[in-house]
Design a protein around this motif. Structure first.
Motif, PDB file in Angstrom:
ATOM      1  N   LEU A   4       0.823  -1.218   0.000  1.00 12.93           N
ATOM      2  CA  LEU A   4       0.000   0.000   0.000  1.00 12.93           C
ATOM      3  C   LEU A   4       0.853   1.263   0.000  1.00 12.93           C
ATOM      4  CD1 LEU A   4      -2.829  -0.909   2.537  1.00 12.93           C
ATOM      5  CD2 LEU A   4      -2.911  -1.017   0.039  1.00 12.93           C
ATOM      6  N   ARG A   5       2.082   1.153   0.476  1.00 16.02           N
ATOM      7  CA  ARG A   5       2.965   2.325   0.524  1.00 16.02           C
ATOM      8  C   ARG A   5       3.335   2.839  -0.866  1.00 16.02           C
ATOM      9  NH1 ARG A   5       6.953   0.508   5.463  1.00 16.02           N
ATOM     10  NH2 ARG A   5       5.301   0.418   7.023  1.00 16.02           N
ATOM     11  N   ARG A   6       3.119   2.031  -1.889  1.00 13.49           N
ATOM     12  CA  ARG A   6       3.385   2.485  -3.261  1.00 13.49           C
ATOM     13  C   ARG A   6       2.444   3.610  -3.671  1.00 13.49           C
ATOM     14  NH1 ARG A   6       2.931  -3.169  -5.777  1.00 13.49           N
ATOM     15  NH2 ARG A   6       4.247  -4.253  -4.283  1.00 13.49           N
ATOM     16  N   GLY A   7       1.256   3.656  -3.067  1.00 17.65           N
ATOM     17  CA  GLY A   7       0.318   4.737  -3.341  1.00 17.65           C
ATOM     18  C   GLY A   7      -0.671   4.481  -4.458  1.00 17.65           C
ATOM     19  N   LEU A   8      -0.311   3.612  -5.406  1.00 14.41           N
ATOM     20  CA  LEU A   8      -1.226   3.224  -6.481  1.00 14.41           C
ATOM     21  C   LEU A   8      -0.907   1.793  -6.869  1.00 14.41           C
ATOM     22  CD1 LEU A   8      -3.511   4.173  -8.443  1.00 14.41           C
ATOM     23  CD2 LEU A   8      -1.687   4.552 -10.121  1.00 14.41           C
ATOM     24  N   LEU A   9      -1.916   0.930  -6.775  1.00 13.58           N
ATOM     25  CA  LEU A   9      -1.747  -0.492  -7.058  1.00 13.58           C
ATOM     26  C   LEU A   9      -2.797  -0.966  -8.044  1.00 13.58           C
ATOM     27  CD1 LEU A   9      -1.679  -1.695  -3.357  1.00 13.58           C
ATOM     28  CD2 LEU A   9       0.306  -1.420  -4.811  1.00 13.58           C
ATOM     29  N   PRO A  10      -2.431  -1.881  -8.946  1.00 19.72           N
ATOM     30  CA  PRO A  10      -3.473  -2.493  -9.776  1.00 19.72           C
ATOM     31  C   PRO A  10      -4.299  -3.448  -8.921  1.00 19.72           C
ATOM     32  CG  PRO A  10      -1.344  -3.499 -10.233  1.00 19.72           C
ATOM     33  CD  PRO A  10      -1.098  -2.382  -9.259  1.00 19.72           C
ATOM     34  N   LEU A  11      -5.575  -3.520  -9.193  1.00 12.01           N
ATOM     35  CA  LEU A  11      -6.469  -4.446  -8.503  1.00 12.01           C
ATOM     36  C   LEU A  11      -6.789  -5.626  -9.411  1.00 12.01           C
ATOM     37  CD1 LEU A  11      -9.067  -2.010  -6.890  1.00 12.01           C
ATOM     38  CD2 LEU A  11      -7.474  -3.498  -5.663  1.00 12.01           C
TER      39      LEU A  11
END
Length: 144
Positions: free
Chosen positions: A114-121
């Motif tokens: 989550l620390r990446r700030g943007l993740l694919p779902l």
């Protein structure tokens, strides 16, 4: 249609919803370039305010309206990049209500991601979260 999870405080999400824009990763352009017109952006808010009271809930869902990435001068030298997003009326969903069914949470170190700030779902997670928020992704506005 791809799904994306942006990790942003609820207060910042509310600004985006009110203004019809999406912004992630402290306003960086590169993460926004990963999204395409027609993709779904879901926000997860770990806190109410940046560095404030914990919330741990999914707080907004919107459709990326176009392929435009634009900058916005917020003053004080801060010029973040944004995308146009059309938000749906949703209910806030606590993470604990769906955590056990999400691929996202299957890894023991999922919180670090989550620390990446943007993740694919994954498609399954996209539909699970959207459904919990009261949104039917098979509705025509999402399939055209």
């Amino acid at each position: 249609m791809n799904g994306w999870l942006g990790v942003v405080s609820q207060a910042h999400v509310q600004r985006g919803v009110a203004g019809g824009f999406g912004q992630v990763c402290h306003g960086k352009a590169a993460p926004l370039r990963r999204m395409q017109q027609g993709d779904v952006l879901i926000y997860y808010s770990p806190t109410v305010e940046l560095g404030g009271q914990p919330l741990k809930a999914f707080t907004a869902l919107g459709l990326v309206e176009d392929d435009t990435i634009f900058s916005f001068d917020m003053g004080g030298g801060f010029v973040p990049f944004r995308r146009h997003v059309r938000y749906e009326h949703v209910r806030t969903v606590p993470l604990d209500a769906v955590k056990g069914t999400l691929d996202l949470c299957a890894s023991p170190s999922w919180g670090i991601a989550l620390r990446r700030g943007l993740l694919p779902l994954s498609k399954a997670d996209l539909h699970t979260i959207a459904s919990a928020m009261g949104v039917d992704l098979t509705a025509p506005r999402f399939t055209t």
